[in-house]
Design a protein around this motif. Structure first.
Motif, PDB file in Angstrom:
ATOM      1  N   GLU A  66     -46.967  55.320  11.678  1.00 16.54           N
ATOM      2  CA  GLU A  66     -47.022  53.857  11.771  1.00 16.54           C
ATOM      3  C   GLU A  66     -47.856  53.431  12.975  1.00 16.54           C
ATOM      4  O   GLU A  66     -48.655  52.495  12.894  1.00 16.54           O
ATOM      5  CB  GLU A  66     -45.602  53.265  11.861  1.00 16.54           C
ATOM      6  CG  GLU A  66     -44.847  53.419  10.558  1.00 16.54           C
ATOM      7  CD  GLU A  66     -43.580  52.576  10.475  1.00 16.54           C
ATOM      8  OE1 GLU A  66     -43.380  51.690  11.321  1.00 16.54           O
ATOM      9  OE2 GLU A  66     -42.791  52.829   9.540  1.00 16.54           O
ATOM     10  N   ARG A 115     -33.568  45.734  -5.937  1.00 14.32           N
ATOM     11  CA  ARG A 115     -33.771  44.455  -6.657  1.00 14.32           C
ATOM     12  C   ARG A 115     -32.468  43.977  -7.313  1.00 14.32           C
ATOM     13  O   ARG A 115     -32.305  42.793  -7.556  1.00 14.32           O
ATOM     14  CB  ARG A 115     -34.880  44.588  -7.717  1.00 14.32           C
ATOM     15  CG  ARG A 115     -36.282  44.664  -7.114  1.00 14.32           C
ATOM     16  CD  ARG A 115     -37.348  44.499  -8.193  1.00 14.32           C
ATOM     17  NE  ARG A 115     -37.230  45.486  -9.246  1.00 14.32           N
ATOM     18  CZ  ARG A 115     -37.837  46.674  -9.270  1.00 14.32           C
ATOM     19  NH1 ARG A 115     -38.632  47.025  -8.276  1.00 14.32           N
ATOM     20  NH2 ARG A 115     -37.663  47.507 -10.263  1.00 14.32           N
ATOM     21  N   THR A 142     -38.260  56.417   9.007  1.00 13.57           N
ATOM     22  CA  THR A 142     -39.474  55.891   9.643  1.00 13.57           C
ATOM     23  C   THR A 142     -40.307  57.053  10.151  1.00 13.57           C
ATOM     24  O   THR A 142     -39.786  57.984  10.765  1.00 13.57           O
ATOM     25  CB  THR A 142     -39.080  54.988  10.834  1.00 13.57           C
ATOM     26  OG1 THR A 142     -38.170  54.013  10.352  1.00 13.57           O
ATOM     27  CG2 THR A 142     -40.293  54.303  11.435  1.00 13.57           C
ATOM     28  N   PRO A 150     -36.969  48.570   2.080  1.00 17.37           N
ATOM     29  CA  PRO A 150     -36.981  47.185   2.556  1.00 17.37           C
ATOM     30  C   PRO A 150     -35.945  46.951   3.658  1.00 17.37           C
ATOM     31  O   PRO A 150     -34.940  47.666   3.755  1.00 17.37           O
ATOM     32  CB  PRO A 150     -36.630  46.389   1.289  1.00 17.37           C
ATOM     33  CG  PRO A 150     -36.972  47.288   0.151  1.00 17.37           C
ATOM     34  CD  PRO A 150     -36.729  48.678   0.647  1.00 17.37           C
ATOM     35  N   ASP A 151     -36.205  45.932   4.496  1.00 19.22           N
ATOM     36  CA  ASP A 151     -35.286  45.574   5.585  1.00 19.22           C
ATOM     37  C   ASP A 151     -33.878  45.339   5.041  1.00 19.22           C
ATOM     38  O   ASP A 151     -33.722  44.777   3.961  1.00 19.22           O
ATOM     39  CB  ASP A 151     -35.753  44.281   6.272  1.00 19.22           C
ATOM     40  CG  ASP A 151     -36.936  44.554   7.172  1.00 19.22           C
ATOM     41  OD1 ASP A 151     -37.184  45.741   7.478  1.00 19.22           O
ATOM     42  OD2 ASP A 151     -37.628  43.578   7.540  1.00 19.22           O
ATOM     43  N   GLU A 211     -38.924  56.485  -5.335  1.00 22.90           N
ATOM     44  CA  GLU A 211     -39.102  55.135  -4.777  1.00 22.90           C
ATOM     45  C   GLU A 211     -38.908  54.067  -5.858  1.00 22.90           C
ATOM     46  O   GLU A 211     -38.355  52.995  -5.595  1.00 22.90           O
ATOM     47  CB  GLU A 211     -40.475  54.988  -4.101  1.00 22.90           C
ATOM     48  CG  GLU A 211     -40.564  53.660  -3.366  1.00 22.90           C
ATOM     49  CD  GLU A 211     -41.915  53.385  -2.729  1.00 22.90           C
ATOM     50  OE1 GLU A 211     -42.618  54.342  -2.344  1.00 22.90           O
ATOM     51  OE2 GLU A 211     -42.277  52.195  -2.617  1.00 22.90           O
ATOM     52  N   LYS A 249     -36.118  51.180  -5.440  1.00 28.69           N
ATOM     53  CA  LYS A 249     -36.524  49.763  -5.496  1.00 28.69           C
ATOM     54  C   LYS A 249     -35.782  49.027  -6.622  1.00 28.69           C
ATOM     55  O   LYS A 249     -35.433  47.849  -6.472  1.00 28.69           O
ATOM     56  CB  LYS A 249     -38.044  49.663  -5.720  1.00 28.69           C
ATOM     57  CG  LYS A 249     -38.866  50.092  -4.510  1.00 28.69           C
ATOM     58  CD  LYS A 249     -39.140  48.911  -3.597  1.00 28.69           C
ATOM     59  CE  LYS A 249     -39.697  49.304  -2.244  1.00 28.69           C
ATOM     60  NZ  LYS A 249     -41.034  49.871  -2.283  1.00 28.69           N
ATOM     61  N   ARG A 282     -44.137  50.619   5.476  1.00 26.05           N
ATOM     62  CA  ARG A 282     -42.892  50.032   5.999  1.00 26.05           C
ATOM     63  C   ARG A 282     -42.008  49.493   4.878  1.00 26.05           C
ATOM     64  O   ARG A 282     -40.797  49.416   5.032  1.00 26.05           O
ATOM     65  CB  ARG A 282     -43.214  48.895   6.974  1.00 26.05           C
ATOM     66  CG  ARG A 282     -43.679  49.438   8.295  1.00 26.05           C
ATOM     67  CD  ARG A 282     -43.740  48.363   9.344  1.00 26.05           C
ATOM     68  NE  ARG A 282     -44.034  48.951  10.636  1.00 26.05           N
ATOM     69  CZ  ARG A 282     -44.728  48.350  11.585  1.00 26.05           C
ATOM     70  NH1 ARG A 282     -45.197  47.123  11.393  1.00 26.05           N
ATOM     71  NH2 ARG A 282     -44.951  48.953  12.727  1.00 26.05           N
ATOM     72  N   ASP A 283     -42.639  49.125   3.772  1.00 26.54           N
ATOM     73  CA  ASP A 283     -41.880  48.537   2.663  1.00 26.54           C
ATOM     74  C   ASP A 283     -41.213  49.590   1.759  1.00 26.54           C
ATOM     75  O   ASP A 283     -40.508  49.252   0.826  1.00 26.54           O
ATOM     76  CB  ASP A 283     -42.826  47.645   1.837  1.00 26.54           C
ATOM     77  CG  ASP A 283     -42.073  46.966   0.698  1.00 26.54           C
ATOM     78  OD1 ASP A 283     -41.102  46.259   1.012  1.00 26.54           O
ATOM     79  OD2 ASP A 283     -42.430  47.179  -0.478  1.00 26.54           O
ATOM     80  N   ALA A 292     -48.101  47.992   6.004  1.00 26.52           N
ATOM     81  CA  ALA A 292     -47.088  47.177   5.318  1.00 26.52           C
ATOM     82  C   ALA A 292     -46.486  47.953   4.160  1.00 26.52           C
ATOM     83  O   ALA A 292     -45.274  47.930   3.940  1.00 26.52           O
ATOM     84  CB  ALA A 292     -47.719  45.876   4.832  1.00 26.52           C
ATOM     85  N   GLU A 293     -47.330  48.674   3.421  1.00 22.63           N
ATOM     86  CA  GLU A 293     -46.817  49.439   2.271  1.00 22.63           C
ATOM     87  C   GLU A 293     -45.878  50.547   2.715  1.00 22.63           C
ATOM     88  O   GLU A 293     -44.841  50.793   2.102  1.00 22.63           O
ATOM     89  CB  GLU A 293     -47.976  50.037   1.471  1.00 22.63           C
ATOM     90  CG  GLU A 293     -48.606  49.031   0.534  1.00 22.63           C
ATOM     91  CD  GLU A 293     -49.560  49.693  -0.444  1.00 22.63           C
ATOM     92  OE1 GLU A 293     -49.196  50.719  -1.048  1.00 22.63           O
ATOM     93  OE2 GLU A 293     -50.687  49.183  -0.576  1.00 22.63           O
TER      94      GLU A 293
END
Ligand code: G1P
Length: 298
Positions: A73, A45, A68, A93-94, A37, A41, A89-90, A86-87
């Motif tokens: 969820e 970024r 998912t 990222p979308d 992860e 990430k 789902r993150d 939220a964590e």
């Protein structure tokens, strides 16, 4: 524009056995999330929108992690656990997708990257080796700078850092015409060689595991014969690319952690614990207490 990143994750992780026997080494946790992860990430970024995993049938846990988990969820939602939801789902990222392709033979890093060719197509792309975690400590991030450099100059970018002379035979080592570039800067390469003996290394600048490459490296890889260790080496394809266009060595600003071996993995756990928004203080206190109870041998 560099929108795709290739992450070769098919390797068995023998240096992390027995922990990696039945879960992928990339799924081992660094504090509260798997190592992979952090790498995904970092790519996101830097502006990456498509993560291409080059993977193996024994490592589907990685794909599942970025998928998912609907039941989970729903349960978190029903229980009002908004923060955890939220964590979860993150994790991805979308606007970012994960695609996987299989590497059906272990023929080396160059072969792994070439397996992503049908997905990468005619676009430049980044390569991130998932064993290596990079922390830029809140400064401008190295991969983002490399992508910006590529957009500005069109030159491929290879991230490097100096290593002690006795370790050069573990890495790709680059040759430059002049001095090493300052941190955060780049300079054109004149050579690159995979795992040279110490007395034959052109420098002490090692390839760290972050690359920004033009699409035509894929055609070069398809024609690259096995090299060091009998494997198809990305390093050798980069050496061929250098004969056709500029390839820059980018000198990193951040710190690296090699999670592919036990000591590097432990160091990453300690380091990222001290950076964790909720656990930093308690982690530091634990480390101090542990050292005072078990001082290092003189
Ligand atoms: C690979 C690359 C090497 C690079 C290293 C960085 O080697 O072939 O050029 O320096 O990653 O970690 P490996 O560690 O897979 O042997």
């Amino acid at each position: 524009m560099v929108k795709k990143a290739v992450l070769p994750v098919a390797g068995f992780g023998s240096r992390m056995l027995p922990a990696s026997k039945s879960i992928p080494k990339e799924m081992l946790p660094i504090v509260d999330r798997p190592a992979i992860e952090y790498v995904v990430k970092e790519a996101v970024r830097a502006g990456i929108k498509e993560i291409v995993l080059v993977t193996h049938s024994a490592k589907t846990a990685i794909e599942d992690y970025f998928d998912t988990q609907f039941e989970l969820e729903q349960q978190l939602e029903e229980k009002g656990k908004a923060q955890l939801l939220a964590e979860v789902r993150d994790i991805l990222p979308d606007g970012v997708s994960v695609i996987s392709v299989r590497q059906n033979q272990a023929l080396g890093l160059g072969h792994a990257v070439a397996c992503a060719a049908p997905v990468v197509g005619d676009e430049p792309f980044a390569v991130l080796l998932p064993d290596v975690l990079v922390d830029c400590g809140g400064e401008a991030e190295d991969l983002g700078t490399m992508v910006a450099n590529f957009h500005a100059s069109g030159a491929a970018q290879i991230m490097v850092e100096a290593v002690p002379a006795h370790l050069v035979d573990r890495y790709g080592i680059v040759a430059l015409e002049g001095n090493a570039p300052g941190r955060g800067e780049c300079a054109p390469m004149v050579g690159i060689v995979e795992k040279p003996a110490a007395d034959r290394a052109p420098s002490r600048l090692s390839v760290v595991g972050r690359y920004v490459l033009p699409a035509n490296i894929m055609g070069i890889l398809a024609r690259t014969p096995p090299g060091a260790g009998g494997e198809i080496q990305l390093t050798d394809a980069i050496a061929t690319l250098m004969q056709q266009q500029t390839v820059d060595a980018y000198s990193m600003r951040g710190r690296t952690f090699d999670c592919g071996n036990k000591a590097g993995y432990l160091q990453a756990v300690f380091h990222f614990a001290t950076r964790h928004p909720e656990l930093a203080d308690v982690a530091k206190a634990m480390m101090v207490a542990e050292i005072s109870e078990n001082p290092a041998d003189e």
